[in-house]
Design a protein around this motif. Structure first.
Motif, PDB file in Angstrom:
ATOM      1  N   PRO A   1       0.829  -1.214   0.000  1.00 21.66           N
ATOM      2  CA  PRO A   1       0.000   0.000   0.000  1.00 21.66           C
ATOM      3  C   PRO A   1       0.856   1.253   0.000  1.00 21.66           C
ATOM      4  O   PRO A   1       1.972   1.269   0.537  1.00 21.66           O
ATOM      5  N   TYR A   2       0.339   2.311  -0.643  1.00 18.70           N
ATOM      6  CA  TYR A   2       1.101   3.560  -0.714  1.00 18.70           C
ATOM      7  C   TYR A   2       1.317   4.178   0.665  1.00 18.70           C
ATOM      8  O   TYR A   2       2.213   4.995   0.859  1.00 18.70           O
ATOM      9  N   THR A   3       0.497   3.774   1.653  1.00 20.40           N
ATOM     10  CA  THR A   3       0.646   4.299   3.016  1.00 20.40           C
ATOM     11  C   THR A   3       1.826   3.655   3.745  1.00 20.40           C
ATOM     12  O   THR A   3       2.258   4.171   4.777  1.00 20.40           O
TER      13      THR A   3
ATOM     14  N   THR B   1      -0.705   2.653  -6.241  1.00 19.85           N
ATOM     15  CA  THR B   1      -0.944   4.076  -6.501  1.00 19.85           C
ATOM     16  C   THR B   1      -2.185   4.539  -5.748  1.00 19.85           C
ATOM     17  O   THR B   1      -3.234   3.893  -5.835  1.00 19.85           O
ATOM     18  N   PRO B   2      -2.125   5.653  -4.997  1.00 15.55           N
ATOM     19  CA  PRO B   2      -3.334   6.174  -4.353  1.00 15.55           C
ATOM     20  C   PRO B   2      -4.348   6.606  -5.396  1.00 15.55           C
ATOM     21  O   PRO B   2      -3.990   6.959  -6.522  1.00 15.55           O
ATOM     22  N   TRP B   3      -5.620   6.589  -5.006  1.00 16.61           N
ATOM     23  CA  TRP B   3      -6.674   6.832  -5.990  1.00 16.61           C
ATOM     24  C   TRP B   3      -6.557   8.215  -6.628  1.00 16.61           C
ATOM     25  O   TRP B   3      -6.864   8.400  -7.794  1.00 16.61           O
ATOM     26  N   TRP B   4      -6.036   9.199  -5.869  1.00 16.08           N
ATOM     27  CA  TRP B   4      -5.966  10.548  -6.445  1.00 16.08           C
ATOM     28  C   TRP B   4      -4.787  10.708  -7.412  1.00 16.08           C
ATOM     29  O   TRP B   4      -4.674  11.728  -8.071  1.00 16.08           O
TER      30      TRP B   4
ATOM     31  N   SER C   1      -4.153   7.973  -9.555  1.00 20.76           N
ATOM     32  CA  SER C   1      -4.395   6.926 -10.552  1.00 20.76           C
ATOM     33  C   SER C   1      -4.722   7.554 -11.907  1.00 20.76           C
ATOM     34  O   SER C   1      -5.130   8.720 -12.007  1.00 20.76           O
TER      35      SER C   1
END
Length: 552
Positions: free
Chosen positions: A231-233, A310-313, A315
């Protein structure tokens, strides 16, 4: 008779016989505290090789322990054992290269150098023995723990038997071995990834568990090639690995390369863990290699694909959505402005129509009635007839002004060609045998678009200047020119009339009508500059300079 004495003096120092050797044309001598002497057998001349700290091509030490011909190029290269590493001397050019502990030697005191049957070197030092592959210069070190009689070897003590065995003398006795046994046991050891951690917490593999619901579970064992989704986090994660060779674990070393991030291999030494922080979203591949106790690197038989999500914002679909949203907003703004422009244009057209139909027609009627009444009054001195004539002139003047206003606001943006055409219509009544009005516009400006504000002010300035010239200057020729100067438009109205003395008091009256003050007001409205050149008997020149971009 002198030479043998000189040789003896050079070769025997304090009872120590110097290392020496012959090459094709030279005799070489090494000294424990004097560098190297070279005697050319043809020219009978000597050459010294000394250490010079300011010369990178000098020998690295003047303590010479051993001289050895190159096994591949015996008349071209000499290998020199010194108190500070190995020196390789190119005879033809006197170029010297140095091999020392930075390159993998266990110690810089070189006691002996012996080539085996494969023409690779075995080197004894004051802290162990080293093997060096001649072609690759790869060095592998051996110590007493590997079976040597001692880590410290004696100077110049070593040889090779006819059957290929190597013998070296040291502080603990004699070390001998068959180098072929070393070559027979030169296989690499595999390396495996043993652990994956996030924030130093192990992520494990468990069977029959849905890894999508538990981020601390791996889909497959690490021993199997797989892709790990991170996860990107997760800003920190690490991998541990191990070489499958426990013969001498202290000599195992590691290196890795993260494809997509690292251009070169990262050498870890004995550390068997690689940690990564703040990796950008994307695809990576972790390649790992291990070196066993024999100094042989493993092939890249263990690699893991890493996918930092990749975070949704960030993508692609969200970026595409944002782009489409921006395009829609731009289109909506453009459509709104077009509609507003159409509304304003419609309002302008209605105002001009009302002015023309209501006020214009009324003024026309007043002018007509006053003309009719004038014709019915027979007395030419009649005071009423004079008043009616003034009413007629005033109503005619007002109608002309209203026509100009209607023209200025009723139509959309026009060109300089439209302005000149209307001016030609205006000045048609002024042209006669005694007076000529000329217009000259630079061809590339004829179809240049001019907005309503510029159009109205330029038209009124030219019209007012022509009126003034017609009424006051007694000019026979009036010339109007419009051209482009740098990034500005230059407008000139020139007449050949009587001119006048331009002063502050006269500037408000001599131009007639609204005068200079109105002209300057119109020029300032379009961001331009006005200049007037005149004198009695020399005509008048009015110059206006303005930029279309400043008002468009």
């Amino acid at each position: 008779a002198i030479e043998p004495i000189y040789y003896k003096r050079e070769l025997e120092v304090n009872g120590y016989r110097s290392p020496h050797l012959f090459t094709k044309d030279d005799f070489w001598f090494g000294f424990r505290d004097g560098g190297i002497k070279r005697f050319n057998l043809t020219t009978k001349t000597w050459q010294d090789y000394k250490y010079d700290k300011d010369n990178s091509n000098s020998i690295s030490s003047e303590i010479i322990y051993f001289l050895q011909k190159d096994p591949h190029y015996p008349d071209s290269l000499i290998w020199i054992g010194t108190g500070n590493g190995i020196n390789v001397l190119t005879i033809a050019t006197d170029e010297i290269s140095v091999i020392n502990t930075k390159d993998g030697l266990p110690n810089n005191v070189i006691n002996f150098i012996q080539a085996d049957h494969r023409k690779n070197f075995w080197i004894t030092t004051n802290n162990g023995m080293a093997f060096m592959d001649y072609q690759t210069r790869r060095i592998h070190s051996f110590a007493q723990s590997d079976g040597l009689q001692h880590n410290e070897f004696n100077v110049g003590v070593g040889t090779k038997s006819d059957d290929g065995l190597l013998y070296f003398g040291g502080m603990g006795g004699l070390t001998y071995f068959d180098p072929e046994e070393f070559y027979a046991d030169s296989t690499a050891s595999n390396v495996v990834v043993t652990a994956f951690k996030t924030y130093n917490n192990p992520i494990l593999f468990k069977r029959n568990v849905d890894s999508s619901k538990d981020p601390t579970i791996l889909k497959k064992p690490l021993s199997e090639k797989q892709t790990i989704d991170i996860p990107y986090t997760t800003k920190m994660f690490s991998f541990e690995f191990s070489t499958l060779d426990l013969t001498d674990p202290e000599k195992n070393e590691y290196r890795y390369q993260l494809s997509g991030f690292d251009k070169n291999w990262i050498h870890l030494g004995k550390k068997n863990e690689a940690t990564f922080t703040n990796l950008a979203p994307g695809q990576y591949k972790l390649n790992v290699q291990g070196k066993n106790y024999k100094g042989i690197w493993s092939p890249i038989n263990q690699n893991i694909r890493i996918h930092v999500l990749t975070p949704w914002w960030l993508s692609y679909w969200f970026r595409a959505f944002v782009v489409l949203l921006m395009l829609a907003a731009i289109w909506a703004l453009y459509t709104y402005r077009q509609k507003q422009k159409e509304k304003i244009q419609g309002l302008r057209n209605r105002i001009s129509k009302d002015l023309h139909d209501e006020i214009g027609s009324t003024l026309s009627s007043i002018s007509l009635y006053s003309t009719v009444v004038q014709h019915k009054i027979k007395d030419p001195q009649n005071e009423i007839k004079s008043i009616l004539q003034k009413i007629n002139e005033s109503s005619t003047s007002v109608m002309e002004s209203i026509n100009d206003i209607v023209w200025a606001i009723s139509s959309s943006d026009e060109t300089f060609r439209d302005i000149i055409n209307r001016l030609r219509s205006f000045t048609s009544d002024l042209i006669s045998i005694d007076r000529v009005v000329e217009y000259e516009v630079e061809p590339k400006l004829l179809d240049r678009s001019v907005n309503m504000i510029v159009k109205r002010n330029i038209y009124m300035i030219i019209k007012e200047a022509i009126n003034n010239a017609n009424k006051y200057s007694q000019a026979s020729r009036i010339q109007v020119t419009i051209k482009e100067v740098m990034d500005s438009i230059e407008l000139c109205i020139i007449d050949n009339g009587v001119g006048f003395e331009l002063s502050e008091s006269e500037s408000k009256t001599s131009l007639g009508g609204n005068g200079l003050r109105n002209m300057e007001s119109r020029i300032s409205e379009i961001g331009g500059k006005l200049s007037i050149h005149t004198s009695p008997g020399n005509g008048t020149s009015i110059r206006v300079l303005f930029k279309l971009t400043s008002t468009n």
